[in-house]
Design an enzyme around this catalytic site. Structure first.
Site, PDB file in Angstrom:
ATOM      1  N   ASP A 129      -5.210  14.702   4.243  1.00  0.00           N
ATOM      2  CA  ASP A 129      -4.897  15.091   5.612  1.00  0.00           C
ATOM      3  C   ASP A 129      -3.421  15.367   5.913  1.00  0.00           C
ATOM      4  O   ASP A 129      -3.075  16.430   6.391  1.00  0.00           O
ATOM      5  CB  ASP A 129      -5.400  14.009   6.582  1.00  0.00           C
ATOM      6  CG  ASP A 129      -6.841  13.602   6.299  1.00  0.00           C
ATOM      7  OD1 ASP A 129      -7.407  14.000   5.266  1.00  0.00           O
ATOM      8  OD2 ASP A 129      -7.416  12.874   7.121  1.00  0.00           O
ATOM      9  N   GLU A 183      -8.596   1.423   1.097  1.00  0.00           N
ATOM     10  CA  GLU A 183      -8.657   2.890   1.160  1.00  0.00           C
ATOM     11  C   GLU A 183      -7.600   3.487   0.219  1.00  0.00           C
ATOM     12  O   GLU A 183      -7.857   4.449  -0.486  1.00  0.00           O
ATOM     13  CB  GLU A 183      -8.419   3.341   2.613  1.00  0.00           C
ATOM     14  CG  GLU A 183      -8.650   4.817   2.862  1.00  0.00           C
ATOM     15  CD  GLU A 183      -8.465   5.183   4.340  1.00  0.00           C
ATOM     16  OE1 GLU A 183      -7.996   4.322   5.125  1.00  0.00           O
ATOM     17  OE2 GLU A 183      -8.787   6.335   4.696  1.00  0.00           O
TER      18      GLU A 183
HETATM   19  C1  GLC Z   1      -9.701  10.742   5.257  1.00  0.00           C
HETATM   20  C2  GLC Z   1      -9.300  11.200   3.876  1.00  0.00           C
HETATM   21  C3  GLC Z   1     -10.409  12.046   3.275  1.00  0.00           C
HETATM   22  C4  GLC Z   1     -11.698  11.251   3.267  1.00  0.00           C
HETATM   23  C5  GLC Z   1     -12.026  10.670   4.646  1.00  0.00           C
HETATM   24  C6  GLC Z   1     -13.168   9.653   4.604  1.00  0.00           C
HETATM   25  O1  GLC Z   1      -9.829  11.791   6.140  1.00  0.00           O
HETATM   26  O2  GLC Z   1      -8.093  11.892   3.898  1.00  0.00           O
HETATM   27  O3  GLC Z   1     -10.078  12.464   1.980  1.00  0.00           O
HETATM   28  O4  GLC Z   1     -12.747  12.030   2.815  1.00  0.00           O
HETATM   29  O5  GLC Z   1     -10.912  10.005   5.184  1.00  0.00           O
HETATM   30  O6  GLC Z   1     -12.876   8.634   3.678  1.00  0.00           O
END
Ligand code: GLC
Length: 426
Positions: free
Chosen positions: A162, A392
């Site tokens: 992101d 995460e």
């Molecule tokens: C965030 C991450 C993305 C992922 C999502 C759900 O947006 O950047 O890569 O798929 O979270 O974990």
């Protein structure tokens, strides 16, 4: 210790299972995400093969008629998440977001089939094949309308990374004046200094507004969308996935598909060279509106090894840069170099380590002959999870777990690759 962690990872995946699909983490991300599910399937495969395939099959329930496989499927309304289906307004059943995510899925299917335990798995893989093919075709056409051999992305969320500094210059050109008010929900579930800033969110939502207003028309998006950047991550992952899909096509005797895929591969091998930035020594994001490269090497740049992209000279140069980057952090692989001014050790994709990126990077390095760095990536991923749990992402300087906890794809990568129990395999 690791036996307990193996069980903890299994328990976590089961806890995040919502009946045929897995949420990335309970509160922050309460729906089904595209590449998260692909990695989750690898984790499930270590203890429940049927459930692994089911994860991929449910994901395709969200596929659009034009082949696009959306980045989120909104299976039930959750007011705790923003932006939900009423913001995207894609008009699809089930409701989904309006763009895609990195196409890792073909490579995951290939991996599942390489370790298949019954003929039924071959059949399930074959049933998915035309759907994956349609998705790749969508990428090669809708995201590369001028046949550059380089696919573009319309949204940082599509890259799955992101707030990477790779989009900073392109994002700065987006006018957010007409956006209006909105209320973020993510900050209720995670520390503010580990999440993207409001500045980024204004731009994320401006792009969604554009997509909504043009009815998610891919021609309109390519011609006039606020962002149109070629991401090394998507391009490298797609090239690798095309190579894996080609092997599947041969396995399934899909000869027409095989020649179509071969054309994509030849085009991409040539087109990807436009991402090469001699100054920093690697493949960088390229803003296709301004023709400017990003000025740093992300962990996605290093997926060139995984894609088998670049000349041997380019690969040598990248390897040198990779070693330089490694020397400046305690754990590998930072999403952005610690020596760059935009580096932030704990802020999402501006520095932290992501387990599933390490998994792909290590695979690429192993295949390119750099066993030492490949093993270091695996050892570091293992240590980070042992020290901090299934987070995460992780700080590359201290190893602290950051962002959401109880994270599905981190648990899946543990089960499939990082656990000491797995370290005999590749
Ligand atoms: C965030 C991450 C993305 C992922 C999502 C759900 O947006 O950047 O890569 O798929 O979270 O974990």
């Amino acid at each position: 210790m690791s036996v307990d962690l193996d069980q903890a990872a299994i328990d976590l995946l089961k806890r995040n299972d919502r009946g045929g699909y897995t949420v990335p983490t309970a509160r922050l991300y309460p729906y089904q995400w595209n590449w998260d599910s692909a990695f989750c399937a690898l984790g499930f495969a270590s203890f429940d093969r049927n459930r692994a395939w089911q994860e991929l099959e449910t994901l395709f329930e969200g596929q659009w008629d034009d082949g696009m496989l959306p980045h989120i499927i909104f299976r039930r309304d959750d007011p705790d998440y923003f932006p939900g289906p009423t913001v995207w307004q894609t008009g699809t059943t089930p409701p989904t977001s309006g763009h895609s995510q990195p196409p890792v899925l073909a490579s995951i299917v290939k991996r599942l089939l390489d370790s298949q335990e019954s003929n039924d798995e071959e059949q399930r893989g074959h049933t998915l094949f035309p759907k994956i093919l349609a998705w790749h075709r969508w990428y090669h056409h809708a995201r590369d309308p001028h046949n550059l051999g380089l696919v573009a992305t319309m949204h940082p969320w599509e890259t799955g990374r992101d707030n990477s500094p790779e989009w900073d210059a392109a994002m700065a050109n987006i006018d957010v004046a007409d956006l209006g008010d909105y209320q973020r929900r993510d900050l209720a579930h995670s520390t503010q200094d580990e999440r993207p800033r409001s500045y980024d969110y204004d731009r994320y939502l401006t792009i969604v507004k554009f997509g909504r207003e043009c009815g998610w028309d891919s021609n309109e998006i390519a011609a006039r969308g606020p962002l149109w950047v070629a991401d090394p991550g998507i391009n490298m992952i797609l090239l690798r996935a095309d190579r894996d899909l080609l092997m599947l096509a041969k396995q399934f005797n899909e000869t027409t598909a095989a020649s179509e895929i071969e054309t994509w591969i030849t085009n991409s091998e040539a087109g990807i060279d436009r991402l090469w930035n001699q100054q920093v020594g690697g493949f960088c994001a390229l803003d296709l509106r301004t023709d400017k490269h990003a000025d740093g090497l992300s962990n996605a740049s290093m997926l060139a090894f995984y894609a088998g992209a670049g000349t041997s000279q380019q690969q040598q140069r990248m390897n040198t840069e990779l070693r330089r980057i490694s020397d400046s952090v305690r754990y590998l692989m930072p999403s952005w170099p610690a020596t760059h001014t935009a580096f932030e050790a704990r802020r999402y994709w501006r520095g932290p380590i992501w387990a599933m990126m390490n998994f792909m990077l290590a695979q690429g390095l192993q295949e390119s002959g750099d066993t030492e760095l490949s093993q270091r990536l695996r050892k570091d991923t293992c240590t980070l999870i042992q020290q901090s749990g299934f987070h995460e992402y992780y700080c590359p300087l201290t190893g602290d777990g950051c962002g959401g906890d109880d994270f599905s794809w981190t648990a899946a990568i543990w089960l499939a690759w990082a656990s000491p129990a797995q370290q005999h395999s590749t």
